[in-house]
Design a protein around this motif. Structure first.
Motif, PDB file in Angstrom:
ATOM      1  N   LYS A 260     -51.940  27.226   1.340  1.00 51.06           N
ATOM      2  CA  LYS A 260     -52.836  26.230   1.928  1.00 51.06           C
ATOM      3  C   LYS A 260     -53.309  25.233   0.869  1.00 51.06           C
ATOM      4  O   LYS A 260     -53.284  24.024   1.104  1.00 51.06           O
ATOM      5  CB  LYS A 260     -54.045  26.951   2.545  1.00 51.06           C
TER       6      LYS A 260
ATOM      7  N   VAL B 263     -57.523  26.561 -10.074  1.00 50.04           N
ATOM      8  CA  VAL B 263     -58.991  26.526 -10.038  1.00 50.04           C
ATOM      9  C   VAL B 263     -59.510  26.872  -8.633  1.00 50.04           C
ATOM     10  O   VAL B 263     -60.297  27.813  -8.480  1.00 50.04           O
ATOM     11  CB  VAL B 263     -59.533  25.170 -10.545  1.00 50.04           C
ATOM     12  N   PRO B 264     -59.047  26.162  -7.582  1.00 54.69           N
ATOM     13  CA  PRO B 264     -59.534  26.537  -6.245  1.00 54.69           C
ATOM     14  C   PRO B 264     -59.157  27.961  -5.856  1.00 54.69           C
ATOM     15  O   PRO B 264     -59.914  28.644  -5.182  1.00 54.69           O
ATOM     16  CB  PRO B 264     -58.834  25.537  -5.320  1.00 54.69           C
TER      17      PRO B 264
ATOM     18  N   PRO C 275     -54.845  22.072 -10.443  1.00 54.96           N
ATOM     19  CA  PRO C 275     -55.422  21.851  -9.106  1.00 54.96           C
ATOM     20  C   PRO C 275     -55.139  22.997  -8.140  1.00 54.96           C
ATOM     21  O   PRO C 275     -55.756  23.085  -7.092  1.00 54.96           O
ATOM     22  CB  PRO C 275     -54.718  20.581  -8.608  1.00 54.96           C
TER      23      PRO C 275
ATOM     24  N   LYS D 286     -50.545  22.914  -0.175  1.00 53.07           N
ATOM     25  CA  LYS D 286     -50.317  21.871   0.829  1.00 53.07           C
ATOM     26  C   LYS D 286     -51.408  20.811   0.753  1.00 53.07           C
ATOM     27  O   LYS D 286     -51.129  19.623   0.838  1.00 53.07           O
ATOM     28  CB  LYS D 286     -50.302  22.486   2.223  1.00 53.07           C
ATOM     29  N   ALA D 287     -52.656  21.287   0.606  1.00 49.67           N
ATOM     30  CA  ALA D 287     -53.773  20.345   0.554  1.00 49.67           C
ATOM     31  C   ALA D 287     -53.628  19.415  -0.641  1.00 49.67           C
ATOM     32  O   ALA D 287     -53.870  18.214  -0.529  1.00 49.67           O
ATOM     33  CB  ALA D 287     -55.094  21.098   0.494  1.00 49.67           C
ATOM     34  N   GLN D 288     -53.212  19.962  -1.786  1.00 47.98           N
ATOM     35  CA  GLN D 288     -53.058  19.106  -2.965  1.00 47.98           C
ATOM     36  C   GLN D 288     -51.828  18.213  -2.833  1.00 47.98           C
ATOM     37  O   GLN D 288     -51.820  17.097  -3.329  1.00 47.98           O
ATOM     38  CB  GLN D 288     -52.977  19.937  -4.249  1.00 47.98           C
ATOM     39  N   MET D 289     -50.797  18.735  -2.156  1.00 50.66           N
ATOM     40  CA  MET D 289     -49.616  17.895  -1.932  1.00 50.66           C
ATOM     41  C   MET D 289     -49.975  16.711  -1.043  1.00 50.66           C
ATOM     42  O   MET D 289     -49.453  15.615  -1.201  1.00 50.66           O
ATOM     43  CB  MET D 289     -48.489  18.710  -1.306  1.00 50.66           C
ATOM     44  N   ALA D 290     -50.886  16.958  -0.095  1.00 54.08           N
ATOM     45  CA  ALA D 290     -51.338  15.876   0.771  1.00 54.08           C
ATOM     46  C   ALA D 290     -52.082  14.823  -0.044  1.00 54.08           C
ATOM     47  O   ALA D 290     -52.217  13.685   0.381  1.00 54.08           O
ATOM     48  CB  ALA D 290     -52.241  16.420   1.875  1.00 54.08           C
ATOM     49  N   ARG D 291     -52.562  15.222  -1.234  1.00 52.62           N
ATOM     50  CA  ARG D 291     -53.210  14.251  -2.116  1.00 52.62           C
ATOM     51  C   ARG D 291     -52.241  13.799  -3.205  1.00 52.62           C
ATOM     52  O   ARG D 291     -52.651  13.339  -4.264  1.00 52.62           O
ATOM     53  CB  ARG D 291     -54.454  14.874  -2.760  1.00 52.62           C
ATOM     54  N   GLY D 292     -50.982  13.982  -2.960  1.00 52.13           N
ATOM     55  CA  GLY D 292     -49.975  13.433  -3.871  1.00 52.13           C
ATOM     56  C   GLY D 292     -49.588  14.307  -5.038  1.00 52.13           C
ATOM     57  O   GLY D 292     -48.839  13.887  -5.909  1.00 52.13           O
ATOM     58  N   ALA D 293     -50.096  15.549  -5.088  1.00 43.72           N
ATOM     59  CA  ALA D 293     -49.722  16.435  -6.190  1.00 43.72           C
ATOM     60  C   ALA D 293     -48.242  16.770  -6.110  1.00 43.72           C
ATOM     61  O   ALA D 293     -47.678  16.848  -5.029  1.00 43.72           O
ATOM     62  CB  ALA D 293     -50.544  17.711  -6.142  1.00 43.72           C
ATOM     63  N   ASN D 294     -47.634  16.934  -7.278  1.00 48.49           N
ATOM     64  CA  ASN D 294     -46.205  17.212  -7.322  1.00 48.49           C
ATOM     65  C   ASN D 294     -45.979  18.564  -7.978  1.00 48.49           C
ATOM     66  O   ASN D 294     -46.181  18.724  -9.171  1.00 48.49           O
ATOM     67  CB  ASN D 294     -45.507  16.103  -8.111  1.00 48.49           C
TER      68      ASN D 294
END
Lengths: 284, 271
Positions: B176, B205-206, B202, B179-187
């Motif tokens: 999850k 830490v969460p 990213p 996916k959330a970080q990928m939605a913010r452009g994380a690669n």
């Protein structure tokens, strides 16, 4: 035609002994500037559907078009899609990780490879849009209250300046005040910035006041796709799938049953008040 | 994405192996592991292979599902056996550049490969057919005698069962957050090492924060139910051996005996 979902199906765990069909032949067209409420019971496939829209999950079958381009094309830029179709997950505050609020919001635009100035400008704008005061900018995101954390997380997606903003249960776990604040903030974004918004929720009450169109999902299928008034007319069917129309609809139905000739169309408290007053004035 | 890792997961289906007492399965796994290391010849491995094959057949867990989760482990295995090829001294077979490849080295590599892959498949078979709860119940019962020398058996097995229970939850959580970080452009798919490490922040830490939060919630929930350790705790479903469990023990004994006899009397050596 901003976003077109064309005959999309999705099956989870296809190679295990318990395959689950999460989406069954979904068709949906989303136009620019619309505010759409995507409603369904837990497990109805609404979260799965929105994750298809920015390419996080690949459909087992079917196609999705963004500005007329097939997102499953080999040379389609997925990263660009994710910045244009911003998805805010459920409990987005769980994804915060940076040392301070401002750098966390910078994460999205930074990933887009923008120059530093532009990144910071966007982050500043996004934080202002969600109503975070300057004094919080350099605090740890973990020190904020629940509602504030959520705003920061939403700003993190807004800072990428998406054309479509999808929010998965943005009000989950918030108190009524926090809920109203978040929802009216989203409505403002849609009205003033012209962003297309898709609001995922299981509460009709949440969406009735704000959205232009409601899409009701049940067991991976679209049951209704119409204006709120139109959808709430089927409140008996909604109940059957574990949803409910807003309380106002029920009051108006009761009034009608009791012989007061009101229309059952109002969906918000304000509209209901006007309708009842109108009928009462006519009676005198 | 991460759902592909099957190591330590339970596979729900109806089979004899699923119904068996967890103690039998634990003991069986241990005995099977030992049997793999008893002899270094093909006879023992052929027997071990046949045994494993029949147990897999009985378990009704699809072989494809089982192997799917072992791909990454296999890479590790492969590296181990390559080291074995190069670092075992003995009769030289041929030379590549500076490295001398020996007969013993090749044999060792093959043996290690066989041993470890059987070991991993064997133990994953246990976790695939036993729920974490059963597993720790069995472990607690088996280690029970150690309580006399003040080993905190109950606490250890409780910690184990919680750890096992949390594997799928944390996997889901990771999925999850990713996916959330990928939605913010994380690669997360970058090939460069430094970028790969940076991309972990990213995610980790969460993940840690959520793990601590969950642990805290769980501790609270356990206390709210008056949990205070194993002292005087009774079981809703006490473990009792049934006929099938005795049969299983019998089969195990026959297997070990045949490995010992065949491995000793008719050893077949590789090369």
């Amino acid at each position: 035609m901003l976003l077109v979902v064309d005959h999309v199906s999705c099956i989870y765990g296809a190679d295990t002994n318990m395959p689950v069909a999460a989406l069954k032949d979904i068709n949906l067209v989303i136009k620019e500037g619309e505010f759409i409420g995507l409603i369904g019971h837990t497990g109805s496939g609404k979260s799965t559907l929105v994750q298809h829209m920015n390419g996080l999950i690949k459909a087992t079958d079917g196609a999705i078009y963004f500005h007329g381009q097939d997102i499953y094309d080999g040379d389609f830029d997925k990263k660009n899609l994710r910045s244009k179709v911003g998805l805010v997950f459920q409990y987005p505050e769980h994804q915060l990780f940076e040392v301070d609020v401002f750098s966390d919001v910078c994460f999205g635009p930074k990933n887009l490879g923008l120059p530093k100035k532009e990144v910071e400008l966007r982050a500043y704008k996004a934080l202002k849009q969600v109503g975070i005061l300057d004094e919080y900018f350099y605090q740890s995101p973990f020190d904020l209250s629940g509602g504030q954390k959520r705003r920061v997380a939403i700003a993190g997606v807004l800072a990428m300046e998406p054309e479509v903003l999808i929010l998965d249960e943005p009000t989950a776990g918030l108190d009524p005040k926090g809920r109203d604040e978040i929802l009216s903030m989203i409505k403002n974004l849609q009205k003033e910035m012209g962003i297309t918004v898709i609001l995922v929720s299981h509460s009709m009450e949440d969406v009735a006041e704000y959205v232009d169109r409601i899409v009701v999902m049940n067991k991976g299928e679209i049951l209704f796709n119409a204006e709120p008034k139109e959808v709430f007319k089927h409140y008996k069917q909604l109940e059957e799938i574990g949803l409910a129309a807003p309380a106002v609809t029920y009051i108006m139905e009761k009034c009608k049953e009791a012989g007061i000739p009101v229309s059952t169309e109002p969906t918000t408290i304000y509209e209901a008040k006007q309708e009842i007053l109108k009928v009462l004035v006519q009676r005198k | 994405m991460l759902r592909d890792i099957t190591l330590g997961q339970y596979y729900q289906t109806e089979s004899v192996l699923h119904r068996m007492d967890p103690r039998v399965k634990l003991a069986g796994t241990l005995i099977y592991m030992i049997s793999l290391f008893l002899y270094k010849n093909l006879t023992a491995y052929i027997l071990a292979f046949l045994f494993l094959l029949s147990v897999i057949k009985i378990s009704k867990v699809p072989f494809k599902y089982m192997v799917k989760g072992l791909k990454t482990v296999m890479v590790l295995l492969f590296i181990t056996s390559i080291f074995n090829i190069f670092y075992t001294k003995g009769e030289p077979l041929f030379t590549i550049w500076k490295f001398v490849i020996t007969k013993e080295g090749v044999a060792n590599a093959v043996y290690i490969m066989i041993r470890l892959s059987f070991l991993i498949i064997g133990s994953s078979l246990m976790t695939l057919t036993t729920t974490p709860n059963q597993l720790t119940d069995g472990l607690e019962k088996l280690l029970g005698p150690l309580k006399k020398i003040k080993v905190p058996v109950h606490e250890v097995s409780m910690m184990m069962s919680i750890a096992l229970r949390f594997i799928p939850i944390l996997m889901e959580e990771t999925d999850k957050i990713m996916k959330a970080q990928m939605a913010r452009g994380a690669n997360f798919e970058s090939k460069k090492l430094m970028e790969k490490i940076k991309a972990m922040v990213p995610l980790l830490v969460p993940l840690f924060i959520s793990a601590f939060r969950r642990a805290n919630d769980l501790a609270m929930a356990m206390e709210a139910r008056c949990y205070q350790g194993g002292e005087g705790r009774t079981r809703m479903k006490p473990l009792v051996y049934k006929k099938i469990d005795y049969v299983a023990y019998g089969v195990l004994i026959i297997y070990v005996a045949s490995v010992i006899i065949c491995g000793r009397l008719i050893p077949i050596h590789l090369l």
